[in-house]
Design an enzyme around this catalytic site. Structure first.
Site, PDB file in Angstrom:
ATOM      1  N   ASN A 105      -6.128   1.067   5.610  1.00  0.00           N
ATOM      2  CA  ASN A 105      -5.534   2.124   6.233  1.00  0.00           C
ATOM      3  C   ASN A 105      -4.796   1.114   7.808  1.00  0.00           C
ATOM      4  OD1 ASN A 105      -4.882   4.388   4.183  1.00  0.00           O
ATOM      5  ND2 ASN A 105      -6.126   5.157   5.976  1.00  0.00           N
ATOM      6  N   HIS A 122      -6.934  -4.225   5.427  1.00  0.00           N
ATOM      7  CA  HIS A 122      -5.566  -4.142   5.076  1.00  0.00           C
ATOM      8  C   HIS A 122      -4.765  -4.920   6.775  1.00  0.00           C
ATOM      9  CE1 HIS A 122      -5.422  -2.741   0.960  1.00  0.00           C
ATOM     10  NE2 HIS A 122      -6.402  -3.641   0.887  1.00  0.00           N
ATOM     11  N   CYS A 133       0.329 -20.275  16.942  1.00  0.00           N
ATOM     12  CA  CYS A 133      -0.060 -20.175  17.419  1.00  0.00           C
ATOM     13  C   CYS A 133      -1.478 -19.556  16.852  1.00  0.00           C
ATOM     14  CB  CYS A 133      -0.251 -20.322  18.851  1.00  0.00           C
ATOM     15  SG  CYS A 133       0.168 -18.521  19.468  1.00  0.00           S
ATOM     16  N   GLU A 218      -5.492  14.077  -5.931  1.00  0.00           N
ATOM     17  CA  GLU A 218      -5.725  14.502  -7.679  1.00  0.00           C
ATOM     18  C   GLU A 218      -6.740  13.767  -8.461  1.00  0.00           C
ATOM     19  OE1 GLU A 218      -1.435  13.288  -7.858  1.00  0.00           O
ATOM     20  OE2 GLU A 218      -2.176  11.433  -7.873  1.00  0.00           O
TER      21      GLU A 218
HETATM   22  C1  BV8 Z   1      -4.716 -10.460  -2.848  1.00  0.00           C
HETATM   23  C2  BV8 Z   1      -0.964  -4.019   4.490  1.00  0.00           C
HETATM   24  C3  BV8 Z   1      -5.815 -12.652  -3.628  1.00  0.00           C
HETATM   25  C4  BV8 Z   1       0.363  -4.295   3.998  1.00  0.00           C
HETATM   26  C5  BV8 Z   1      -1.843  -3.493   1.604  1.00  0.00           C
HETATM   27  C6  BV8 Z   1       0.201  -9.824  -8.806  1.00  0.00           C
HETATM   28  C7  BV8 Z   1       0.413 -10.219  -8.108  1.00  0.00           C
HETATM   29  C8  BV8 Z   1       0.209 -11.033  -6.700  1.00  0.00           C
HETATM   30  C9  BV8 Z   1      -1.010  -9.724  -6.572  1.00  0.00           C
HETATM   31  C10 BV8 Z   1      -1.424  -9.232  -7.379  1.00  0.00           C
HETATM   32  C11 BV8 Z   1      -1.123  -9.037  -8.172  1.00  0.00           C
HETATM   33  N1  BV8 Z   1      -1.575  -8.068  -9.229  1.00  0.00           N
HETATM   34  C12 BV8 Z   1      -2.220  -7.492  -8.848  1.00  0.00           C
HETATM   35  C13 BV8 Z   1      -2.414  -8.281  -7.379  1.00  0.00           C
HETATM   36  C14 BV8 Z   1      -3.728  -8.308  -6.312  1.00  0.00           C
HETATM   37  C15 BV8 Z   1      -2.974  -6.641  -5.582  1.00  0.00           C
HETATM   38  C16 BV8 Z   1      -2.572  -5.545  -5.941  1.00  0.00           C
HETATM   39  O1  BV8 Z   1      -3.825  -4.894  -5.732  1.00  0.00           O
HETATM   40  N2  BV8 Z   1      -1.759  -5.019  -6.734  1.00  0.00           N
HETATM   41  C17 BV8 Z   1      -1.313  -4.017  -6.725  1.00  0.00           C
HETATM   42  C18 BV8 Z   1      -0.223  -3.149  -6.142  1.00  0.00           C
HETATM   43  C19 BV8 Z   1      -1.070  -3.670  -8.527  1.00  0.00           C
HETATM   44  N3  BV8 Z   1      -3.728  -7.461  -4.219  1.00  0.00           N
HETATM   45  C20 BV8 Z   1      -3.339  -8.311  -3.128  1.00  0.00           C
HETATM   46  O2  BV8 Z   1      -2.267  -8.811  -3.583  1.00  0.00           O
HETATM   47  C21 BV8 Z   1      -3.576  -7.796  -2.426  1.00  0.00           C
HETATM   48  N4  BV8 Z   1      -4.401  -9.920  -1.818  1.00  0.00           N
HETATM   49  O3  BV8 Z   1      -5.306 -10.246  -4.135  1.00  0.00           O
HETATM   50  O4  BV8 Z   1      -5.272 -12.038  -2.790  1.00  0.00           O
HETATM   51  C22 BV8 Z   1      -4.782 -13.062  -3.834  1.00  0.00           C
HETATM   52  C23 BV8 Z   1      -3.319 -13.520  -3.700  1.00  0.00           C
HETATM   53  C24 BV8 Z   1      -2.194 -14.312  -4.366  1.00  0.00           C
HETATM   54  C25 BV8 Z   1      -2.127 -14.285  -6.103  1.00  0.00           C
HETATM   55  C26 BV8 Z   1      -2.789 -13.056  -6.294  1.00  0.00           C
HETATM   56  C27 BV8 Z   1      -4.383 -12.351  -5.956  1.00  0.00           C
HETATM   57  C28 BV8 Z   1      -3.989  -7.683  -0.713  1.00  0.00           C
HETATM   58  C29 BV8 Z   1      -3.531  -6.276  -1.078  1.00  0.00           C
HETATM   59  C30 BV8 Z   1      -3.211  -5.944   0.352  1.00  0.00           C
HETATM   60  C31 BV8 Z   1      -1.980  -4.903   0.186  1.00  0.00           C
HETATM   61  N5  BV8 Z   1      -1.638  -4.909   1.556  1.00  0.00           N
HETATM   62  N6  BV8 Z   1      -1.017  -2.599   3.369  1.00  0.00           N
HETATM   63  C32 BV8 Z   1       0.712  -2.573   5.590  1.00  0.00           C
HETATM   64  O5  BV8 Z   1       0.868  -1.376   5.491  1.00  0.00           O
HETATM   65  O6  BV8 Z   1       2.232  -2.631   5.685  1.00  0.00           O
HETATM   66  S1  BV8 Z   1      -1.858  -2.408   0.623  1.00  0.00           S
HETATM   67  C33 BV8 Z   1      -1.385  -0.620   1.092  1.00  0.00           C
HETATM   68  O7  BV8 Z   1      -1.754  -0.163   0.160  1.00  0.00           O
HETATM   69  C34 BV8 Z   1      -2.340  -0.153   1.504  1.00  0.00           C
HETATM   70  O8  BV8 Z   1      -2.884  -1.309   3.193  1.00  0.00           O
HETATM   71  C35 BV8 Z   1      -2.979   1.030   1.200  1.00  0.00           C
HETATM   72  O9  BV8 Z   1      -3.967   1.931   2.238  1.00  0.00           O
HETATM   73  C36 BV8 Z   1      -3.253   0.577   0.160  1.00  0.00           C
HETATM   74  C37 BV8 Z   1      -4.273   0.969  -1.026  1.00  0.00           C
HETATM   75  O10 BV8 Z   1      -2.951   2.204  -1.363  1.00  0.00           O
HETATM   76  P1  BV8 Z   1      -3.644   3.744  -1.194  1.00  0.00           P
HETATM   77  O11 BV8 Z   1      -4.335   3.727   0.319  1.00  0.00           O
HETATM   78  O12 BV8 Z   1      -4.268   4.257  -2.677  1.00  0.00           O
HETATM   79  O13 BV8 Z   1      -2.621   4.888  -1.057  1.00  0.00           O
HETATM   80  P2  BV8 Z   1      -1.169   5.113  -1.892  1.00  0.00           P
HETATM   81  O14 BV8 Z   1      -0.418   5.756  -0.898  1.00  0.00           O
HETATM   82  O15 BV8 Z   1      -1.505   4.507  -3.498  1.00  0.00           O
HETATM   83  O16 BV8 Z   1      -2.349   6.084  -2.500  1.00  0.00           O
HETATM   84  C38 BV8 Z   1      -2.886   7.532  -1.870  1.00  0.00           C
HETATM   85  C39 BV8 Z   1      -4.038   8.399  -2.032  1.00  0.00           C
HETATM   86  O17 BV8 Z   1      -4.162   9.796  -1.669  1.00  0.00           O
HETATM   87  C40 BV8 Z   1      -3.285   8.826  -3.511  1.00  0.00           C
HETATM   88  O18 BV8 Z   1      -4.243   8.923  -4.552  1.00  0.00           O
HETATM   89  C41 BV8 Z   1      -3.319  10.945  -3.424  1.00  0.00           C
HETATM   90  O19 BV8 Z   1      -3.283  11.637  -4.014  1.00  0.00           O
HETATM   91  C42 BV8 Z   1      -4.101  10.835  -2.001  1.00  0.00           C
HETATM   92  N7  BV8 Z   1      -3.237  11.734  -1.026  1.00  0.00           N
HETATM   93  C43 BV8 Z   1      -2.108  11.481  -0.519  1.00  0.00           C
HETATM   94  N8  BV8 Z   1      -2.497  12.707   0.701  1.00  0.00           N
HETATM   95  C44 BV8 Z   1      -4.149  13.669  -0.283  1.00  0.00           C
HETATM   96  C45 BV8 Z   1      -4.562  12.643  -0.316  1.00  0.00           C
HETATM   97  N9  BV8 Z   1      -5.779  12.404  -0.782  1.00  0.00           N
HETATM   98  C46 BV8 Z   1      -6.736  13.769   0.383  1.00  0.00           C
HETATM   99  N10 BV8 Z   1      -6.101  14.355   0.832  1.00  0.00           N
HETATM  100  C47 BV8 Z   1      -4.720  14.005   1.566  1.00  0.00           C
HETATM  101  N11 BV8 Z   1      -4.165  15.303   1.976  1.00  0.00           N
HETATM  102 ZN    ZN Z   2       2.084 -18.084  19.467  1.00  0.00          ZN
END
Ligand code: BV8
Ligand code: ZN
Length: 246
Positions: A105, A122, A133, A218
């Site tokens: 987060n 992240h 810079c 879930e």
């Molecule tokens: C990387 C910051 C190497 C920004 C975030 C194709 C092309 C390029 C990349 C990829 C690709 N395929 C895969 C990748 C890798 C990619 C990736 O994994 N993509 C996914 C979508 C398939 N990863 C990356 O790109 C990472 N870097 O791999 O570098 C690279 C380099 C070049 C090319 C390839 C690879 C960087 C990933 C970081 C992205 N930035 N955030 C911003 O926030 O603005 S990620 C973003 O998602 C947030 O940080 C968030 O935290 C994170 C994960 O999501 P979750 O936290 O799990 O949130 P979500 O909504 O999904 O789920 C919520 C959960 O909570 C649910 O399960 C729900 O049931 C539950 N819930 C809800 N309410 C409750 C609850 N549980 C309990 N109590 C509740 N009340």
């Molecule tokens: Zn600067």
């Protein structure tokens, strides 16, 4: 307090010096009012996060991407940590061994809740980074005014977060991987487990002999490898898990 959510294994590890890692996702902040990424409330002006949280989107339209971050900053500014964040801080206060919170987060709510040993893998919504810079500055003032905001050096500022397609900071990533491979217990709370490389952490912990506890509304891809799955809101389940009431 729902006693069925108490984890004797977690409490035993905390009291006996076992290493504990918490892996947090957007679900940790849902009860604080912060939209999750993939939930129904995760959209903004019909854009998906994956469309805006990329270097390409920023290069194409830095103002649109900044407008999204300004909207999120304004929203998060009104949010307080919830009992899930407090339970993490209380657990850290109780452990006698190592403790690390790995949070995906960017809302900064764990900082407000007082957790001390954490990695924001992240990045953080409240920090800007200068494309010129490289300066990283915490900016709690919002709105930031002219978009995209400028650095004192004249460079353009970006949010200091990790976008899709960007590498995570090496030191942060390696410390998270190391902690996962050494911990006694990992609690995975509120993450869909689909964003890599951080989604590898529960498997790393499990393969190294760690005990994995999942807290989510879930089941997720992590549920199959978890030793305990507690379905329910993190704000209720995490305090029960740790054995505290707020
Ligand atoms: C990387 C910051 C190497 C920004 C975030 C194709 C092309 C390029 C990349 C990829 C690709 N395929 C895969 C990748 C890798 C990619 C990736 O994994 N993509 C996914 C979508 C398939 N990863 C990356 O790109 C990472 N870097 O791999 O570098 C690279 C380099 C070049 C090319 C390839 C690879 C960087 C990933 C970081 C992205 N930035 N955030 C911003 O926030 O603005 S990620 C973003 O998602 C947030 O940080 C968030 O935290 C994170 C994960 O999501 P979750 O936290 O799990 O949130 P979500 O909504 O999904 O789920 C919520 C959960 O909570 C649910 O399960 C729900 O049931 C539950 N819930 C809800 N309410 C409750 C609850 N549980 C309990 N109590 C509740 N009340
Ligand atoms: Zn600067």
């Amino acid at each position: 307090m729902d006693a069925s959510n108490r984890s004797d294994r977690l409490v035993a590890a905390a009291e006996s010096g076992g290493g504990i890692v918490i892996l947090a996702g957007a679900g940790m902040s849902a009860e604080s009012g912060v939209p999750t990424f993939r939930g129904a409330d995760g959209l903004w002006r019909n854009f998906r996060a994956e469309d805006l949280a990329t270097p390409g989107a920023f290069a194409r339209d830095p103002v649109l991407v900044w407008e999204w971050y300004e909207w999120r900053r304004g929203l998060v500014a009104e949010c307080e940590p919830n009992a899930a964040h407090s339970a993490v801080t209380e657990l850290e206060n109780r452990v006698t061994g190592s403790f690390l919170l790995v949070t995906q987060n960017v809302d900064g709510l764990h900082r407000v809740a007082g957790t001390r040993n954490y990695r924001e893998v992240h990045g953080c919504l409240w920090e800007t980074r200068c494309l010129g810079c490289g300066d990283v500055v915490e900016r709690r003032d919002h709105p930031l005014g002219e978009l995209p905001p400028k650095c004192t050096c004249g460079g353009t500022l970006r949010p200091n977060v990790v976008w899709f397609g960007e590498n995570l900071p090496e030191a942060t990533l390696s410390s998270a991987f190391a902690a996962a491979g050494e911990c006694d217990v990992m609690v995975v709370a509120g993450t869909s487990g689909v964003v890599y490389p951080i989604a590898h952490l529960p498997r790393i912990a499990k393969d190294a002999g760690g005990y994995v506890i999942e807290v989510n509304l879930e089941r997720t891809p992590i549920s199959t490898l978890a030793d305990e799955v507690h379905l329910g809101p993190a704000g209720e389940v995490l305090p029960d898990l740790v054995g505290v009431t707020f």
